[in-house]
Write an enzyme that holds these catalytic residues in place. Structure first.
Site, PDB file in Angstrom:
ATOM      1  N   GLY A   1      -1.867  -4.281   9.417  1.00  0.00           N
ATOM      2  CA  GLY A   1      -1.948  -4.406  10.871  1.00  0.00           C
ATOM      3  C   GLY A   1      -3.126  -3.646  11.461  1.00  0.00           C
TER       4      GLY A   1
ATOM      5  N   ARG B   1       6.679  -2.408 -15.133  1.00  0.00           N
ATOM      6  CA  ARG B   1       7.741  -1.842 -14.306  1.00  0.00           C
ATOM      7  C   ARG B   1       9.091  -2.525 -14.482  1.00  0.00           C
ATOM      8  NH1 ARG B   1       4.498  -0.941  -8.567  1.00  0.00           N
ATOM      9  NH2 ARG B   1       3.242   0.775  -9.386  1.00  0.00           N
TER      10      ARG B   1
ATOM     11  N   HIS C   1      11.557  -0.426  -4.466  1.00  0.00           N
ATOM     12  CA  HIS C   1      10.259   0.142  -4.148  1.00  0.00           C
ATOM     13  C   HIS C   1       9.386  -0.798  -3.329  1.00  0.00           C
ATOM     14  CE1 HIS C   1       6.577   2.318  -4.763  1.00  0.00           C
ATOM     15  NE2 HIS C   1       6.018   1.280  -5.335  1.00  0.00           N
TER      16      HIS C   1
ATOM     17  N   GLU D   1       2.789  -6.658   3.284  1.00  0.00           N
ATOM     18  CA  GLU D   1       4.046  -6.777   2.534  1.00  0.00           C
ATOM     19  C   GLU D   1       5.029  -7.719   3.242  1.00  0.00           C
ATOM     20  OE1 GLU D   1       5.618  -2.988   1.188  1.00  0.00           O
ATOM     21  OE2 GLU D   1       7.443  -3.930   0.431  1.00  0.00           O
TER      22      GLU D   1
ATOM     23  N   ARG E   1       4.913  -7.475  -8.665  1.00  0.00           N
ATOM     24  CA  ARG E   1       3.609  -6.998  -8.228  1.00  0.00           C
ATOM     25  C   ARG E   1       3.058  -5.976  -9.215  1.00  0.00           C
ATOM     26  NH1 ARG E   1       1.829  -2.507  -5.839  1.00  0.00           N
ATOM     27  NH2 ARG E   1       3.810  -1.712  -5.077  1.00  0.00           N
TER      28      ARG E   1
HETATM   29  C1  FAD Z   1       6.383   5.568  -2.334  1.00  0.00           C
HETATM   30  C2  FAD Z   1       5.480   4.360  -2.391  1.00  0.00           C
HETATM   31  C3  FAD Z   1       4.305   4.398  -3.105  1.00  0.00           C
HETATM   32  C4  FAD Z   1       3.460   3.287  -3.156  1.00  0.00           C
HETATM   33  N1  FAD Z   1       2.305   3.367  -3.874  1.00  0.00           N
HETATM   34  C5  FAD Z   1       1.472   2.298  -3.923  1.00  0.00           C
HETATM   35  C6  FAD Z   1       0.233   2.375  -4.641  1.00  0.00           C
HETATM   36  O1  FAD Z   1      -0.090   3.387  -5.239  1.00  0.00           O
HETATM   37  N2  FAD Z   1      -0.571   1.299  -4.631  1.00  0.00           N
HETATM   38  C7  FAD Z   1      -0.240   0.150  -3.963  1.00  0.00           C
HETATM   39  O2  FAD Z   1      -1.051  -0.787  -3.976  1.00  0.00           O
HETATM   40  N3  FAD Z   1       0.897   0.057  -3.266  1.00  0.00           N
HETATM   41  C8  FAD Z   1       1.776   1.093  -3.233  1.00  0.00           C
HETATM   42  N4  FAD Z   1       2.949   0.996  -2.539  1.00  0.00           N
HETATM   43  C9  FAD Z   1       3.215  -0.202  -1.717  1.00  0.00           C
HETATM   44  C10 FAD Z   1       2.408  -0.169  -0.420  1.00  0.00           C
HETATM   45  O3  FAD Z   1       2.365   1.143   0.066  1.00  0.00           O
HETATM   46  C11 FAD Z   1       2.991  -1.051   0.670  1.00  0.00           C
HETATM   47  O4  FAD Z   1       3.314  -2.294   0.166  1.00  0.00           O
HETATM   48  C12 FAD Z   1       1.958  -1.284   1.788  1.00  0.00           C
HETATM   49  O5  FAD Z   1       1.444  -0.064   2.227  1.00  0.00           O
HETATM   50  C13 FAD Z   1       2.552  -2.053   2.959  1.00  0.00           C
HETATM   51  O6  FAD Z   1       1.612  -2.101   4.025  1.00  0.00           O
HETATM   52  P1  FAD Z   1       1.847  -2.971   5.311  1.00  0.00           P
HETATM   53  O7  FAD Z   1       0.651  -2.799   6.164  1.00  0.00           O
HETATM   54  O8  FAD Z   1       2.209  -4.354   4.916  1.00  0.00           O
HETATM   55  O9  FAD Z   1       3.142  -2.380   6.021  1.00  0.00           O
HETATM   56  P2  FAD Z   1       3.598  -0.859   6.469  1.00  0.00           P
HETATM   57  O10 FAD Z   1       2.620   0.168   6.059  1.00  0.00           O
HETATM   58  O11 FAD Z   1       4.983  -0.748   6.025  1.00  0.00           O
HETATM   59  O12 FAD Z   1       3.517  -0.930   8.024  1.00  0.00           O
HETATM   60  C14 FAD Z   1       4.468  -1.563   8.817  1.00  0.00           C
HETATM   61  C15 FAD Z   1       4.101  -1.346  10.273  1.00  0.00           C
HETATM   62  O13 FAD Z   1       4.865  -2.210  11.073  1.00  0.00           O
HETATM   63  C16 FAD Z   1       5.453  -1.509  12.138  1.00  0.00           C
HETATM   64  N5  FAD Z   1       6.687  -2.222  12.450  1.00  0.00           N
HETATM   65  C17 FAD Z   1       7.642  -2.683  11.614  1.00  0.00           C
HETATM   66  N6  FAD Z   1       8.597  -3.330  12.291  1.00  0.00           N
HETATM   67  C18 FAD Z   1       8.240  -3.290  13.586  1.00  0.00           C
HETATM   68  C19 FAD Z   1       8.815  -3.784  14.786  1.00  0.00           C
HETATM   69  N7  FAD Z   1       9.962  -4.461  14.775  1.00  0.00           N
HETATM   70  N8  FAD Z   1       8.176  -3.544  15.949  1.00  0.00           N
HETATM   71  C20 FAD Z   1       7.007  -2.857  15.977  1.00  0.00           C
HETATM   72  N9  FAD Z   1       6.418  -2.373  14.882  1.00  0.00           N
HETATM   73  C21 FAD Z   1       7.022  -2.593  13.699  1.00  0.00           C
HETATM   74  C22 FAD Z   1       5.617  -0.099  11.638  1.00  0.00           C
HETATM   75  O14 FAD Z   1       5.672   0.787  12.725  1.00  0.00           O
HETATM   76  C23 FAD Z   1       4.346   0.047  10.814  1.00  0.00           C
HETATM   77  O15 FAD Z   1       3.292   0.383  11.680  1.00  0.00           O
HETATM   78  C24 FAD Z   1       3.821   2.111  -2.491  1.00  0.00           C
HETATM   79  C25 FAD Z   1       5.005   2.057  -1.766  1.00  0.00           C
HETATM   80  C26 FAD Z   1       5.852   3.158  -1.749  1.00  0.00           C
HETATM   81  C27 FAD Z   1       7.176   3.041  -1.066  1.00  0.00           C
END
Ligand code: FAD
Ligand code: SF4
Ligand code: FES
Lengths: 254, 641
Positions: free
Chosen positions: B48, B333, B404, B428, B438
């Site tokens: 985002g 994994r 995870h 995601e 993944r």
């Molecule tokens: C502990 C951990 C370690 C990880 N390590 C790795 C790694 O080393 N390498 C890798 O590639 N991936 C890793 N991952 C996976 C990766 O971090 C995530 O898949 C990725 O960061 C998701 O990004 P995103 O932008 O899709 O969503 P997110 O970062 O989850 O962001 C979601 C956003 O949406 C907002 N939001 C959600 N619902 C609403 C709503 N209803 N209204 C308004 N806002 C909302 C939230 O506030 C947030 O800003 C890891 C995950 C975990 C849990």
């Protein structure tokens, strides 16, 4: 174990607030501090009382959302540890624990233990970035960065924006946070073009919200990421220089 | 019955030219017209924040929403290990094609080839972009970028910033976003949660939000809406996801007609700290890199209560090394997780609750010395000790798999548009790119690919067709009706006056989903879950207790709506898992395994994306299939023996 909690309750920013006392029973060593509060909250809800409002998200010490004053210490007694990573084995049976929000003039209380830290975003917005619109970047390995510089930058970049430094400071100063961002960007070659403007803008925005630094050093003690105050000295030096540099850059003679 | 046909809009031609040709074919919006368009971006994680910043740089009017108090708090911040990029800086034979190949194979041949190829292509631009922004990736002494191998890959293509890669990438995107906020091109709304997606004449026209500080319910209208709202791993209650991660935004979109794909593809990470008791709120991930030097074992005997150091070598079962001699402790994994489940279910688990397996550094300490081991893993050991009070330098670590990451999500076409025109899903939150499993370090890559390099082009193509059209007024009845839905829901929850907290029901639901739709699934269990989840839901709706009122901060009210959506989703996960009569990647159906217990795919019947259409509460969703075609990578049985 059993604990007595003295918890700050405040309905909103205008409410004067008060301490309420709760008993936490069945507290186990393995629980985190916030899990202990979760359990207290579940009991409160089930007995018809509004739960205590507090903030948290990752519970891994990285998002910077959590933050409580525990017995007068920001993030509690364990050094280098956020509230969410603090575990109950650091407390003993029968203890009274006082829990308050991160208090500071720049962090108004929203409700109970939740505060508004948007002043940090305002500082970043004023210059905490390197201008690099998407798409125009050259190959990543064309910029050589000596390992020590990358490491030092990373030391500063580890700040999680939790605000413990501000809450711990008798003046409510935002120097540690601001200097960490300035050092992260200012220690990298990519950050040089905007260095002086960034410094001047961020420091002056910081001063609009936060108190002034008189070198107590409490911030460094409270910081869960152990960001050193050396960065504040760097910031102060850069700020003095920035006045001159920025005038020169804008073509003024001095 | 519905009339939806899934059109993936994948361009034709040789796979390596598809994205370039598509970019050329897409319509452009001239700079003066860009500012006439309003784009709503929901979520400020990697996907985002990157999309909002980039669209604003291009000149669109962006409104950006997050329920967090700052964009920097998004769950992406917690990613540790790293991000892949097919740079071949190590000269070890990596290439865009190899990353593509590894991702398709790693996903167990359940991803769309064209999307994966594009992801691999833009992976190199991502690294350049992040470095330009000042992301302090690890360096070698000569000043070049350092790489490591990750998650079983045979090349070193993972870029990292200590154990905080997600944090540094997110700060980069957040800073770019804040710059656009300062320039007045992004209007940022923090503490603002999306609760409804609004359509008019079948097209997405905006959203309704609730301000979680004031309780104000408000409508926002835009020419296009992008959901980058993260994954749904918290359906299991206990997971490594942040406490507030939830499926609500995606689910409310689903209820408006966006199909939800591959819900049963969830990733269980093998190295997390086992739960210590039932008050536990979340699980903590221990980096996968630990498996490079740690050996995994359990006692050979059942109910062996001796402490680890009193169990002699001959009484230990190094089960991964035994079952997978060539990959050993580095098995992928899904495989490592299932193997751990098998030994724990047999009653050979370790720790006070017998719910873990050992990850032992003893041999590495003997071989490399204490100092080297501590230098490599010291920060992880400290974190482990903070949580468990045990020092892995002295006693073996205890680990167990935990939820995870979720590969499933909103169905999107090649342009990342859902089945609702004008509504996009990024990161995601969508289902694309990873298939049924993944690879490590590929989620960060996908989030940034979608946000920086894909959506900004494809959204423009859609907007070009809307030139001259204004946005729908937020006074329009469609918005008023959606606001009413939100307000009614709040009042309904607050008036139930039951006896149990929302948290209680989330925990109970999570147990069902974990037990029946976790690491191993079978028909009986899934059918059981499909009858037990609705029953629990009925109780939840009668007996949950939400105190306070809709104005001002009310964390229970925020939670209860999210849990209601997890109930619906939990059912869909089970339904999807029941439908998929095969095992693939993270989806393991006990009935479908090879003689030696490995996942058995059925390409003949199940080489498709399963996308479900909402039919209203209480009615089962309808399945739509998008056939998967493999023109470049031939499906084979994965083998890690
Ligand atoms: C502990 C951990 C370690 C990880 N390590 C790795 C790694 O080393 N390498 C890798 O590639 N991936 C890793 N991952 C996976 C990766 O971090 C995530 O898949 C990725 O960061 C998701 O990004 P995103 O932008 O899709 O969503 P997110 O970062 O989850 O962001 C979601 C956003 O949406 C907002 N939001 C959600 N619902 C609403 C709503 N209803 N209204 C308004 N806002 C909302 C939230 O506030 C947030 O800003 C890891 C995950 C975990 C849990
Ligand atoms: S400097 Fe330390 S205490 Fe201050 S915000 Fe950053 S991490 Fe928190
Ligand atoms: S909850 Fe994220 S740092 Fe504590």
């Amino acid at each position: 174990m059993k604990l007595t909690l003295k918890v700050w309750r405040q309905d909103n920013v205008n409410d004067p607030g008060r301490f309420e006392t709760y008993e936490a029973t069945d507290v186990k060593d393995e629980m985190s501090f916030l899990e202990m509060l979760d359990a207290v909250n579940e009991n409160l809800i089930e007995s018809g009382h509004e739960p205590i409002v507090f903030d948290s998200d990752c519970r891994e010490g990285i998002c910077g959302t959590c933050g409580l004053m525990i017995n007068g210490q920001a993030h509690g007694p364990q050094k280098g540890t956020t509230t969410c990573q603090l575990h109950m084995r650091k407390f003993h049976d029968g203890e009274t624990v006082t829990i308050e929000p991160f208090r500071a003039a720049a962090f108004p209380v929203i409700k109970d233990l939740m505060v508004d830290r948007s002043a940090f975003d305002a500082i970043v917005q004023s210059g905490g970035f390197i201008t690099a619109d998407t798409g125009g970047a050259r190959d990543a390995n064309e910029i050589l960065i000596p390992k020590p510089a990358a490491d030092a930058s990373m030391d500063a970049a580890g700040c999680i924006g939790c605000g413990a430094c501000v809450a711990a400071c008798p003046n409510g100063a935002g120097q540690l946070f601001t200097s960490a961002k300035l050092a992260h960007l200012g220690l990298l070659p990519q950050g040089q073009a905007e260095r002086w403007k960034r410094t001047e803008d961020m420091v002056e925005t910081m001063e609009m919200f936060f108190g002034s630094c008189t070198n107590y050093g409490e911030c460094q003690e409270a910081c869960p990421k152990e960001i050193p105050i050396d960065f504040i000295a760097m910031m102060n030096r850069d700020y003095l220089k920035s006045k001159l540099k920025n005038r020169k850059l804008s073509g003024q003679k001095y | 019955m519905s009339t939806i046909t899934l059109d993936s809009k994948v361009p034709s031609g040789p796979i390596q030219d598809r994205w370039d040709n598509h970019k050329f074919d897409m319509k452009l919006v001239n700079p003066a017209n860009k500012r006439k368009f309003t784009v709503l971006v929901v979520g400020t994680g990697l996907a985002g924040a990157a999309a909002a910043a980039t669209l604003a740089e291009l000149g669109y009017q962006v409104k950006c929403f997050t329920f967090h108090d700052s964009p920097r708090r998004a769950h992406s911040i917690a990613a540790q290990g790293g991000i892949n990029g097919a740079k071949n800086y190590k000269n070890d034979g990596d290439s865009i094609y190899r990353l593509f190949y590894d991702t398709v194979k790693g996903g167990d041949f359940r991803a769309r080839e064209s999307n994966v190829y594009r992801l691999s292509q833009v992976s190199v631009n991502i690294i350049d972009q992040c470095v330009a922004q000042g992301v302090p990736f690890a360096r070698e002494y000569g000043g070049l970028l350092d790489n490591r191998s990750f998650g079983g890959a045979q090349v070193s293509r993972t870029f990292y910033a200590r154990g905080q890669t997600g944090q540094q990438l997110l700060l980069g995107a957040y800073q770019a976003l804040m710059q656009q906020v300062a320039l007045g091109r992004v209007e940022l709304h923090t503490k603002t949660e999306l609760l409804e997606v609004v359509k008019k004449d079948g097209v997405a026209v905006g959203i309704v939000t609730r301000n979680v500080t004031t309780g104000e319910v408000q409508s926002w209208s835009g020419h296009a809406t992008l959901l980058a709202t993260g994954g749904y791993g918290n359906a299991f209650y206990l997971s490594t996801n942040a406490m507030n991660s939830n499926v609500t935004a995606a689910w409310r979109a689903h209820k408006q007609g966006a199909l939800f794909a591959n819900a049963c593809y969830t990733q269980i990470h093998p190295t997390c700290i086992p739960a210590s008791d039932d008050t536990q709120s979340k699980l903590t991930l221990m980096s996968e890199s630990l498996r490079n030097d740690g050996r995994i074992w359990v006692p050979k005997k059942f109910d062996d209560n001796r402490p680890a150091d009193e169990i002699p070598e001959e009484d230990r079962d190094y089960y991964l090394e035994r079952k997978y001699p060539s990959y050993g402790n580095l098995a992928p994994r899904d495989i490592a997780s299932r193997a751990a489940k098998v030994v724990v279910d047999e009653g050979r688990g370790v720790g006070p609750l017998k719910n873990g397996v050992y990850l032992d550094f003893g041999e590495s300490i003997d071989r490399l010395g204490k100092e080297t081991v501590f230098e490599r893993y010291g920060n992880l050991f400290d974190m482990y000790e903070r949580i468990t009070d045990e020092d892995p330098m002295k006693v073996p670590m205890r680990i167990y798999p935990a939820s995870h990451y979720t590969m499933g999500g909103l169905w999107v076409d090649y342009n990342l548009m859902t089945t609702v025109p004008g509504l996009y899903a990024l990161g995601e939150a969508n289902f694309s790119d990873h298939g049924a499993n993944r690879l490590g370090a590929s989620a960060l890559m996908q989030g940034l690919a979608d946000g920086y390099f894909v959506a900004p082009y494809t959204v423009g193509d859609y907007l070009a067709g809307l030139l001259g059209q204004g946005t729908v007024s937020t006074e329009d009845p469609v918005f008023k009706a959606a606001e009413q839905t939100v307000n009614d829901a709040s009042h309904r929850w607050l008036s139930i006056g039951g006896t149990k907290s929302p948290e209680y029901y989330h925990r109970e639901l999570g147990k069902l989903v974990w037990d029946y739709c976790g690491m191993a699934r079978d028909q009986n269990g899934l059918e059981k879950a499909l009858s037990e989840i609705p029953a629990l839901r009925e109780e939840f709706e009668k007996n949950v207790r939400v105190l306070g009122n809709p104005e001002g901060v009310n964390q229970s009210l925020e939670k209860v709506g999210r849990i209601a959506d997890f109930f619906d989703l939990g059912e869909l996960m089970c339904r999807d898992a029941l439908m998929r009569e095969e095992s693939c990647g993270g989806h393991f159906r006990v009935e479908h395994q090879t003689e030696d217990g490995e996942a058995l795919r059925d390409d003949e019947d199940f080489s498709f994306v399963g996308a479900w259409e909402w039919n209203g509460a209480g009615t089962a969703q309808t399945l739509h299939k998008e056939p998967l075609v493999f023109e470049n990578v031939k499906p084979t049985q994965r083998s890690y023996k």
